[in-house]
Design an enzyme around this catalytic site. Structure first.
Site, PDB file in Angstrom:
ATOM      1  N   ARG A 148       0.851  -1.192   0.000  1.00  0.00           N
ATOM      2  CA  ARG A 148       0.000   0.000   0.000  1.00  0.00           C
ATOM      3  C   ARG A 148       0.880   1.231   0.000  1.00  0.00           C
ATOM      4  NH1 ARG A 148      -4.050   2.055   4.774  1.00  0.00           N
ATOM      5  NH2 ARG A 148      -2.156   3.179   5.372  1.00  0.00           N
ATOM      6  N   TYR A 160      -3.117  11.466   6.556  1.00  0.00           N
ATOM      7  CA  TYR A 160      -3.416  10.086   6.954  1.00  0.00           C
ATOM      8  C   TYR A 160      -2.445   9.106   6.295  1.00  0.00           C
ATOM      9  CZ  TYR A 160      -5.293   5.442   6.797  1.00  0.00           C
ATOM     10  OH  TYR A 160      -5.392   4.077   6.878  1.00  0.00           O
ATOM     11  N   ASP A 211      -5.183   3.826  -0.034  1.00  0.00           N
ATOM     12  CA  ASP A 211      -6.310   4.066   0.860  1.00  0.00           C
ATOM     13  C   ASP A 211      -6.683   5.546   0.826  1.00  0.00           C
ATOM     14  OD1 ASP A 211      -8.196   4.135   2.843  1.00  0.00           O
ATOM     15  OD2 ASP A 211      -6.888   3.443   4.453  1.00  0.00           O
ATOM     16  N   HIS A 213      -9.346   6.684   2.467  1.00  0.00           N
ATOM     17  CA  HIS A 213      -9.803   6.855   3.846  1.00  0.00           C
ATOM     18  C   HIS A 213     -10.995   7.802   3.952  1.00  0.00           C
ATOM     19  CE1 HIS A 213      -9.037   6.544   8.300  1.00  0.00           C
ATOM     20  NE2 HIS A 213      -8.702   5.333   7.872  1.00  0.00           N
ATOM     21  N   GLU A 237      -9.123   2.066  -1.968  1.00  0.00           N
ATOM     22  CA  GLU A 237      -9.840   1.687  -0.741  1.00  0.00           C
ATOM     23  C   GLU A 237     -10.591   2.857  -0.123  1.00  0.00           C
ATOM     24  OE1 GLU A 237      -8.509   0.567   3.826  1.00  0.00           O
ATOM     25  OE2 GLU A 237      -7.143   0.112   2.177  1.00  0.00           O
ATOM     26  N   GLU A 263     -14.014  -1.640   6.205  1.00  0.00           N
ATOM     27  CA  GLU A 263     -13.325  -1.899   7.472  1.00  0.00           C
ATOM     28  C   GLU A 263     -14.146  -1.432   8.672  1.00  0.00           C
ATOM     29  OE1 GLU A 263     -10.173   1.657   8.323  1.00  0.00           O
ATOM     30  OE2 GLU A 263      -9.686   0.347   6.652  1.00  0.00           O
ATOM     31  N   ARG A 284     -13.972  -5.467   2.913  1.00  0.00           N
ATOM     32  CA  ARG A 284     -12.884  -5.378   3.881  1.00  0.00           C
ATOM     33  C   ARG A 284     -13.344  -5.553   5.329  1.00  0.00           C
ATOM     34  NH1 ARG A 284      -9.643  -1.674   4.808  1.00  0.00           N
ATOM     35  NH2 ARG A 284      -7.899  -3.116   4.906  1.00  0.00           N
ATOM     36  N   GLU A 340      -4.693  -7.395   4.769  1.00  0.00           N
ATOM     37  CA  GLU A 340      -3.836  -6.327   5.273  1.00  0.00           C
ATOM     38  C   GLU A 340      -2.996  -6.865   6.433  1.00  0.00           C
ATOM     39  OE1 GLU A 340      -4.217  -1.688   6.776  1.00  0.00           O
ATOM     40  OE2 GLU A 340      -5.968  -3.002   6.865  1.00  0.00           O
ATOM     41  N   TRP A 403     -12.294  11.789   8.760  1.00  0.00           N
ATOM     42  CA  TRP A 403     -10.891  11.432   8.933  1.00  0.00           C
ATOM     43  C   TRP A 403     -10.591  10.126   8.199  1.00  0.00           C
ATOM     44  CZ3 TRP A 403      -8.481   7.198  11.426  1.00  0.00           C
ATOM     45  CH2 TRP A 403      -7.084   7.273  11.423  1.00  0.00           C
TER      46      TRP A 403
END
Length: 403
Positions: A148, A160, A211, A213, A237, A263, A284, A340, A403
């Site tokens: 990643r 991030y 990612d 995020h 992602e 996630e 995920r 991951e 975030w």
């Protein structure tokens, strides 16, 4: 039949907080489960100690599905991260017990191995593109087949995914939430440049992931996905917050970049539309946040019908107990995609001795019976709980952002 005779919650902080449930049975066998919810750990600890454990004593430890349904339907207030993390901890511990009684590593009870190992991805990051790619090269040299990439954004501080320690990333970093500034415009200019440079330096044999995020709107995500297409990312992602599952339709209309999300999902209902309409390529959801092995297997089976593969979250907020459970799950399902893998610190590994191991870009859960992981309670007691929050993000105008 083994009766549940005792259960207790163990909270420890060997560098970061973990919540572990230990269940003991009448025949002397015990099992462990992960109940960690990053930044809200004590909420789950209380849910378990005050509401769940009293309902477990005296029950047949072999009745995993019935106990799962009892805790899910019996609470009336279903779902949510606190409830599902608590159920997951019970579920993991019971599977651990069942496999130990059978004398088998857990994946054998889940149908046996579908592959020789579990391909994992590591996290390469840096303040600059050059630093990120140097870190990625180090991962490649360690044998990783998938990496990643996260890099600093020019003009922004504290982005991030970029950490001081390049091999141990822990975002929960403050006694109160830290704040960072965000600019979508600056990010959308920098991310494609990162991947262009990555293919030039790393070639095309490595799987490269990214990612977002939850930082973009659907149309912004569609634009980024299209810009990344020439560099063939393994996935993009968490492009947008996924409460509105239909928003992924718009992203799909604009890019063929594979999409991964989930996630923070805690039930099959969070991803039902995404999977049914084939709006994502990887789900995920995690063992701990999605109700344990019992429920995650249902999500994976449903996803398999729709050509969606798994890509379980595996950050350091999941303890080695959860990582072991994830690996047994990964090894046993036909539609596994990738796992991951953020390595834990030596202090964490000392608290949670485990049998899983890394080689040639893959993890394997090992052949120890049960989950193949345990908690050293004496070692855990050396690390008392320390409050820590995940950061928050604000736009440059001061308004709140995801975030």
């Amino acid at each position: 039949m083994p009766k549940i005779t005792a259960a207790r919650v163990i909270v420890t902080c060997p560098g970061r907080n973990f919540v572990t449930l230990k269940i003991e049975t009448s025949d002397g066998v015990h099992g462990v489960g992960d109940a960690t919810l990053n930044g809200r750990e004590l909420a789950v600890a209380s849910y378990l100690a005050d509401h769940v454990i009293p309902c477990l004593i005296g029950r047949d430890a072999h009745q995993i599905e019935d106990i799962w349904q009892y805790l899910y339907k019996g609470a009336y207030w279903r779902r949510g991260p606190v409830t599902m993390a608590a159920i997951a901890a019970v579920d993991m511990a019971l599977w651990d017990i069942k496999a130990k009684i059978a004398g088998l590593p857990l994946y054998q009870l889940l149908g046996g191995a579908c592959r020789t190992g579990v391909m994992v991805y590591g996290h390469a990051n840096g303040a600059t593109v050059e630093e990120t790619l140097e870190n990625a090269q180090a991962y490649a040299e360690k044998g990783y087949k998938a990496i990643r990439l996260q890099s600093g954004v020019p003009g922004l501080k504290g982005v991030y995914g970029v950490s001081k320690d390049k091999f141990f990333y822990e975002p929960a970093d403050g006694d109160l939430p830290t704040e960072s500034l965000w600019s979508t415009e600056k990010y959308l200019r920098s991310a494609p440049a990162l991947f262009e440079a990555a293919r030039d330096k790393l070639g095309w044999d490595l799987h490269l992931l990214h990612d977002v995020h939850h930082r973009l709107t659907p149309i912004e995500a569609g634009r980024l996905g299209k810009d990344l297409e020439p560099y063939r990312p393994f996935w993009m992602e968490d492009a947008v917050p996924a409460e509105n599952q239909a928003s992924f339709r718009l992203i799909r209309q604009h890019t063929t970049t594979p999409l991964a999300v989930g996630e923070i999902f805690n039930s099959i209902w969070d991803c039902k539309q995404l999977i049914e309409e084939q709006l994502i390529d990887y789900i995920r959801a995690t063992v701990v946040h999605a109700g344990g092995i019992t429920h995650l297997r249902k999500i994976a089976s449903f996803a398999d019908l729709h050509h969606v593969r798994t890509g379980c979250h595996g950050a350091t907020d999941l303890s080695p107990v959860c990582m072991a459970a994830a690996l047994h799950f990964d090894l046993s399902i036909p539609n596994f995609g990738i796992q991951e893998y953020m390595r834990h610190t030596e202090a964490t590994d000392a608290v949670f001795p485990h049998a899983y191991s890394f080689a040639d870009g893959m993890l394997h859960p090992g052949e120890a019976i049960g989950l193949g992981v345990d908690i050293d309670e004496a070692e855990a007691a050396k690390h008392p709980y320390k409050r820590a929050y995940l950061p928050i993000a604000r736009r440059e105008d001061g308004s709140m952002h995801d975030w």
